[in-house]
Design an enzyme around this catalytic site. Structure first.
Site, short mmCIF file in Angstrom:
data_model
loop_
_atom_site.label_atom_id
_atom_site.label_comp_id
_atom_site.label_asym_id
_atom_site.label_seq_id
_atom_site.Cartn_x
_atom_site.Cartn_y
_atom_site.Cartn_z
N GLY A 48 34.41 41.94 42.41
CA GLY A 48 33.38 42.85 42.97
C GLY A 48 33.91 43.70 44.21
N GLN A 53 33.71 49.43 51.37
CA GLN A 53 34.81 48.82 51.29
C GLN A 53 35.87 49.92 50.90
OE1 GLN A 53 33.98 45.10 48.70
NE2 GLN A 53 35.75 44.50 50.02
N CYS A 95 37.80 38.23 49.71
CA CYS A 95 37.38 39.66 49.82
C CYS A 95 38.23 40.53 50.09
CB CYS A 95 36.33 39.68 51.14
SG CYS A 95 35.64 41.31 51.54
N LEU A 96 38.30 41.89 49.29
CA LEU A 96 39.27 42.61 49.13
C LEU A 96 39.44 43.36 50.54
CD1 LEU A 96 39.01 44.27 45.64
CD2 LEU A 96 40.37 42.66 46.20
N HIS A 137 27.63 38.22 47.83
CA HIS A 137 28.53 38.76 48.65
C HIS A 137 28.65 40.03 48.92
CE1 HIS A 137 33.13 38.64 49.95
NE2 HIS A 137 32.95 39.69 49.80
N GLU A 138 28.39 40.86 47.76
CA GLU A 138 28.65 42.54 47.72
C GLU A 138 27.18 42.96 48.30
OE1 GLU A 138 31.25 43.58 47.01
OE2 GLU A 138 32.02 41.71 46.21
N HIS A 141 27.79 43.29 51.74
CA HIS A 141 28.47 44.22 52.22
C HIS A 141 27.64 45.58 52.36
CE1 HIS A 141 32.65 43.01 52.14
NE2 HIS A 141 32.61 42.67 50.97
NI NI Z 1 34.10 41.46 49.97
#
Ligand code: NI
Length: 173
Positions: A48, A53, A95-96, A137-138, A141
């Site tokens: 994701g 991000q 998480c990226l 999670h997304e 963000h």
């Molecule tokens: Ni993340």
């Protein structure tokens, strides 16, 4: 297609509530952003990726959580709104924007999310387990919330300590 730069915590854009995508923004630029975000996510081996991000303070994310093993399941969710969440799952999450940090996070096990696709059409997704974890999670963000905020106090302190260490060695920019 182009690869986008993934920003790392504590970049301010990650802690800012994203702006809704307006009706007149459903155009080629949005489609290009979504394509680039998919490309960036696959290259980084994530499941994701949300617009903040990649430095874009807007409410949208892409994800690919396979339902059938090995089958791609690309979904772009624009203006996601969580309608319902229930139950509990406890599992590891990454998480990226937090490279190298994997921590147990409690999430609801099922969620229903309403969103618009890249053409502006209203859609609804009812999902469980890993896909529900990804959607929650997304969507966080998009609200300027990072998974650090969802950890227990102890796990958060451990994660922060590890981040500081990585920052000192220059492995985290
Ligand atoms: Ni993340």
């Amino acid at each position: 297609m182009a690869l986008l730069k993934i920003v790392h915590f504590p970049e301010p854009v990650l802690l800012t509530v994203g702006k809704p995508v307006a009706e007149d923004e459903f155009n080629e630029n949005l489609q290009k952003l979504v394509e680039d975000m998919f490309e960036t996510m696959y290259t980084a081996e994530g499941c994701g990726l949300a617009a903040p991000q990649v430095g874009v303070s807007k409410r949208l994310f892409v994800m690919d959580v396979p339902v059938e093993k090995g089958e791609p399941n690309r979904i772009a969710l624009i203006n996601p709104e969580i309608q319902m969440q229930e139950g509990e799952q406890i599992g590891d999450e990454g998480c990226l924007s937090f490279p190298g940090i994997y921590t147990t996070v409690r999430r609801e096990v099922r969620t229903v999310v309403r969103y618009q696709d890249v053409f502006g059409k209203e859609q609804e997704l009812d999902c469980t387990d890993l896909m529900a974890r990804c959607v929650l999670h997304e969507t966080d963000h998009c609200d300027g919330i990072v998974f650090l905020d969802r950890m227990t106090v102890l796990k958060r302190e451990l994660a922060k300590r590890k981040i500081r260490k990585l920052q000192k060695t220059g492995k985290w920019d």
